[in-house]
Design an enzyme around this catalytic site. Structure first.
Site: not given
Ligand code: B3K
Ligand code: ZN
Length: 892
Positions: A271, A304-305, A308
């Site tokens: 994100e 989802h992204e 965020h």
């Molecule tokens: N925030 C990222 C995941 C990062 C993982 C790092 N090992 C994807 C997500 O949850 O949207």
């Molecule tokens: Zn996430």
């Protein structure tokens, strides 16, 4: 009740949190991008944090060649700082600091896919959790939020596209065949949200009008040749933007929002502010390469992204122990987004069932193993090992419980207060709980235990009906198994949504002492907060059947002894579709456990007609959504059945489940054939919910039909395979064909079909991943076959998607073959983990988790698993990632 992982080396603890000694106000960076040697110049303006106990200026760096370090214009002498591992300490720094840093990094050598790396000749970054320190020295921790301005310079021919966070404010030629782009992110952000992309890419773009009327630019960037696969991601992005405005009043805060797809990526997507970077798997789709499941996955990951941006980016985490603050909440939001997009109540239930299946199969298992941890862990060795189903999926269930307890409007009030209080801050899970509590005037003190205690609570149910008094009592008792470092648990605050059914299966009016009766409302949320509580219902005119934990209102195991008749009633009539499905699963599980025991005892196998008739009635019930029928007709997975046993016998479970499938196939043959024919989707492919539902039921019918060896169904599958115009139907048919237990002639045809598929799609990496996956999970694929496939020219451990497609799927989703008695599956696993450890520790550590539950197997298998774990533990240059996983497993 401390989660004590002292046995594991270098654990860091939540209780040791100290605020940063210095804040960073601005970050200016200049990148001279070169695949082999990228030069990074960074200028940080910092000021002392008077409220911190930390007096030194602390920076983190990893795998960097440091060319220059200047503090307030003066070169830092070696004696002016210390470096210990990844930590640099500068003592006695002034209150105001300008730090200039020059580093040299090697993207083409970076196979860990963390930091700045090369993918097909392009530059990609991944900074969460601690990848930014592989680019420059920085206080790389999420509570240090700063404003970034970044200049990217690179060869114009090789890297025509230069992307950064925020807004593009300047670009131009540098004269020498090189060009530049200057990006400015107007919002403060933690370093883990930094991103850059440079390379040869093309985009689909669109201007989009926000609810407020402001126009923004949306772009989906892909490698050349993939522009015919971006429409669904773009549509999903627009849906996400609209949904967040409508449901939560949250608007996109930038003028430009970009998605970039790369085929070399450790997880699903990331994100980064304004510049989301995605695994191609969650961007690229068209009917010929993507299945319905892929379409749904893209929609939910894009959502989802995007979500965020508020839950994670605008309000971020104080430290990595709070990871679920953003992840659990954002999973809840993406689940609700997908459910709202379908709209119908069974559509919502279908989504809910799918999500709960994952939770139970993967998270409950994690919670019962050596890596069990609370939603807010107390310690970790390697944070990348904690992007888990507990943080994500259980975290989402915890958020959902607020929603259940506070109601739709109450939850929204809590969200509004959360943003009003914390926009622009790095906060803790407790702050979220406080916002929910304060906005609603509700005491949520005990609810905190959902964050601090690991393990899946058990709720035992006793009921008593008094016909003369017309009262019905439900006694709920809770307990929670011990988990590493937490031998004893205190009671949780558990919302138990419920209703009472009469003998005709209708909801009865609810009069529960202590709860206000509401006319027309036949579902109630009981709040269980003590170890044991009795809920008393009055005016109950007949013996009811309790429908408890409706819509799966809490992440617990509910132990209740229903008779088959009661389950049949619930399956046929419960007004809560989740519990209707649940009743079917209970009927099935009961039988699968019995069958497994019969296999082990060498007794004859049989499946009763009550169960078969219940399935028949569901299958033929045209008033039910086909997607819902598909879920009811799908037997619990082998992994779910395994959870019913103290000691797991994977081959017996497989045999039992296959027997049940073949019986269903035989007895429901005509019904299955007609379901198949009635749910064809002729005409142009469309990934809408109605067509997807039809395909899912049709393809389930096909897979059942193929369980009963018969030439005509084999021909049906062959025709579907060769004639299909979409990947959903094609792949379903291919899976059926290659699992068919037929004659040599049919085996030859299956091999031919696999070859045909490979040839047709060899240029589509995502489809070749499916080709490997399908073979990895076929019941005939043994260890030797996997080894053979590993020598295929299309196989490599260097690409995470490809590595997962074959090896992870074999180790995790083909239990009867992986757990073969000679231990050869475990030997293969050990080799793979050791090989991957050298290339990509994060990916290696994921595979390492496959032996987590080794204590659940018979002793002769345990010994072999233990040896394999020891072998990995003894390997040279073991990463922290893998070491943490195997050390914890061995300590089990
Ligand atoms: N925030 C990222 C995941 C990062 C993982 C790092 N090992 C994807 C997500 O949850 O949207
Ligand atoms: Zn996430």
């Amino acid at each position: 009740m401390r989660n004590d992982t002292a046995a594991t080396p270098q654990a860091i603890f939540r209780k040791d949190y100290v605020a940063p000694g210095y804040w960073v106000d601005t970050v200016e960076m200049g990148f001279d991008l070169d695949l082999d040697a990228t030069h990074v110049a960074t200028r940080l303006t910092m000021r002392r944090n008077p409220d911190s106990a930390e007096k030194d200026l602390v920076l983190f760096g990893a795998e960097l060649k440091t060319l220059q370090l200047r503090l307030n214009g003066v070169n830092l002498k070696k004696s002016a700082y210390t470096i210990d591992g990844e930590t640099m300490r500068i003592p006695n720094a002034p209150d105001e600091v300008v730090l200039e840093i020059e580093t040299l990094i090697k993207p083409s050598k970076n196979t860990s896919l963390s930091g700045l790396y090369a993918s097909n000749g392009n530059f990609i970054t991944q900074c969460e959790a601690e990848g930014f320190r592989k680019i420059t020295w920085f206080p790389d921790r999420p509570d240090v939020m700063a404003k970034y301005t970044v200049v990217l310079r690179a060869d114009k021919k090789k890297f025509p596209v230069l992307l950064g966070n925020g807004n593009l404010i300047e670009q131009g030629d540098l004269g020498d065949g090189r060009h530049f782009a200057k990006w400015e992110d107007p919002f403060k952000k933690p370093s883990y949200l930094f991103a850059l992309v440079a390379g040869s890419l093309v985009c689909q773009e669109e201007k989009y009008k926000l609810g407020s009327g402001r126009e923004v630019l949306l772009q989906v960037w892909v490698e050349k040749g993939n522009l015919d696969k971006t429409q669904h991601a773009m549509d999903s992005l627009k849906n996400s933007i609209r949904w967040d405005e409508e449901r939560f009043g949250l608007e996109l805060d930038l003028d430009r929002f970009m998605i970039v797809a790369t085929s070399d990526f450790n997880m699903g997507a990331m994100e980064n502010k304004g510049l989301n970077i995605f695994n191609t798997k969650y961007v690229l789709a068209n009917p010929s390469i993507a299945t319905d499941i892929d379409y749904a996955g893209i929609e939910s990951v894009v959502g989802h992204e995007y979500f965020h941006n508020w839950t994670g980016n605008r309000v971020t985490c104080r430290d990595w122990f709070q990871l679920s603050l953003k992840e659990g909440l954002t999973v809840f939001r993406d689940q609700e987004f997908s459910a709202d997009l379908v709209g119908t109540s069974t559509g919502r239930a279908v989504k809910r069932i799918e999500d709960v299946r994952v939770l139970r199969q993967v998270q409950f298992s994690e919670d019962a193993g050596p890596m069990a941890h609370p939603v807010r862990p107390d310690s970790f060795v390697e944070i990348n090992n904690f992007y888990t189903v507990t943080i994500y999926e259980k975290g989402s269930e915890v958020v959902r419980m607020y929603y259940t307890l506070l109601g739709h409007d109450g939850f929204r009030k809590g969200m509004d207060l959360y943003f009003a209080r914390h926009d622009g801050q790095a906060v803790e899970c407790d702050d979220f709980r406080a916002a929910m509590s304060d906005a609603n005037g509700r005491d949520l003190t005990q609810f905190e235990r959902w964050y601090s205690q690991a393990g899946t609570p058990r709720v035992d149910v006793q009921t008593h009906y008094d016909a003369a008094a017309q009262t019905y009592e439900i006694t709920l008792s809770q307990r929670c198994p011990a988990t590493p470092g937490q031998p004893e648990k205190l009671p949780f605050h558990i919302p138990v949504a419920m209703g009472l059914l009469n003998s005709a299966g209708q909801d009865m009016p609810l009069h529960c002492e202590g709860y206000e009766a509401q006319a027309g409302v036949n579902s109630l949320v009981l709040e269980l907060s003590a170890a044991s509580q009795t809920f008393r219902f009055t005016q109950v005119i007949e013996q009811p059947v309790a429908s408890l934990l409706r819509n799966f209102s809490a992440p617990v195991v509910l132990n209740i002894s229903y008779s088959d008749e009661e389950l049949g009633l619930l399956l046929a009539h419960d007004s809560d579709p989740f519990n209707r499905w649940e009743a079917g699963q209970r009927l099935a599980t009961r039988r699968l456990v019995r069958l497994t025991k019969a296999v082990q005892a060498g007794e004859p196998l049989a499946l009763d007609s009550m169960f078969i008739e219940a399935l028949r009635a569901t299958l033929n019930n045209d008033t039910l959504d086909p997607a819902f029928r598909e879920l009811v007709l799908t037997l619990p997975s082998e992994a779910m059945i395994a959870e019913e046993f103290e000691v797991v016998d994977p081959q017996a479970i497989h045999t039992a489940r296959q027997f049940a499938r073949a019986q269903i196939s035989q007895h429901l043959r005509a019904d299955l054939l007609s379901a198949y024919e009635q749910h064809l989707t002729p005409g142009k492919f469309s990934p809408d919910a109605v067509s997807m539902a039809k395909r899912s039921l049709k393809n389930l019918a096909l897979s059942y039909l193929l369980e009963w060896v018969d030439e005509s169904t084999f021909e049906l599958a062959k025709t579907q395979f060769y004639d299909a115009e979409n990947m959903t139907d094609r792949l379903a048919a291919l899976a059926g064909i290659s699992n068919f237990r037929g004659q040599p002639q049919q085996q030859k045809e299956a091999a031919k079909a696999l070859q045909h598929f490979y040839k047709e799609f060899k240029k589509e990496a995502l489809v070749i991943d499916k080709w490997f996956m399908l073979q990895a999970t076929a019941h005939t694929t043994d260890v030797a076959k996997v080894r053979e496939l590993m020598t295929h020219k299309a196989f490599t451990l260097g690409n995470p998607n490809r590595a997962r497609s074959l090896t992870f799927n074999f180790c995790n989703a083909n239990p009867a073959q992986f757990h073969v008695a000679d231990g050869s599956g475990y030997a293969l696993w050990a080799e793979l983990v050791i090989a991957l450890n050298k290339i990509n520790p994060q990916v290696a550590a994921r595979l390492a988790r496959s032996l987590d539950r080794w204590k659940k197997y018979p002793l002769h298998l345990q010994e072999k698993m233990h040896a394999a774990l020891e072998k990995v533990a003894a390997a040279k240059k073991l990463s922290k990632d893998v070491a943490e996983v195997v050390t914890k497993a061995l300590a089990a």
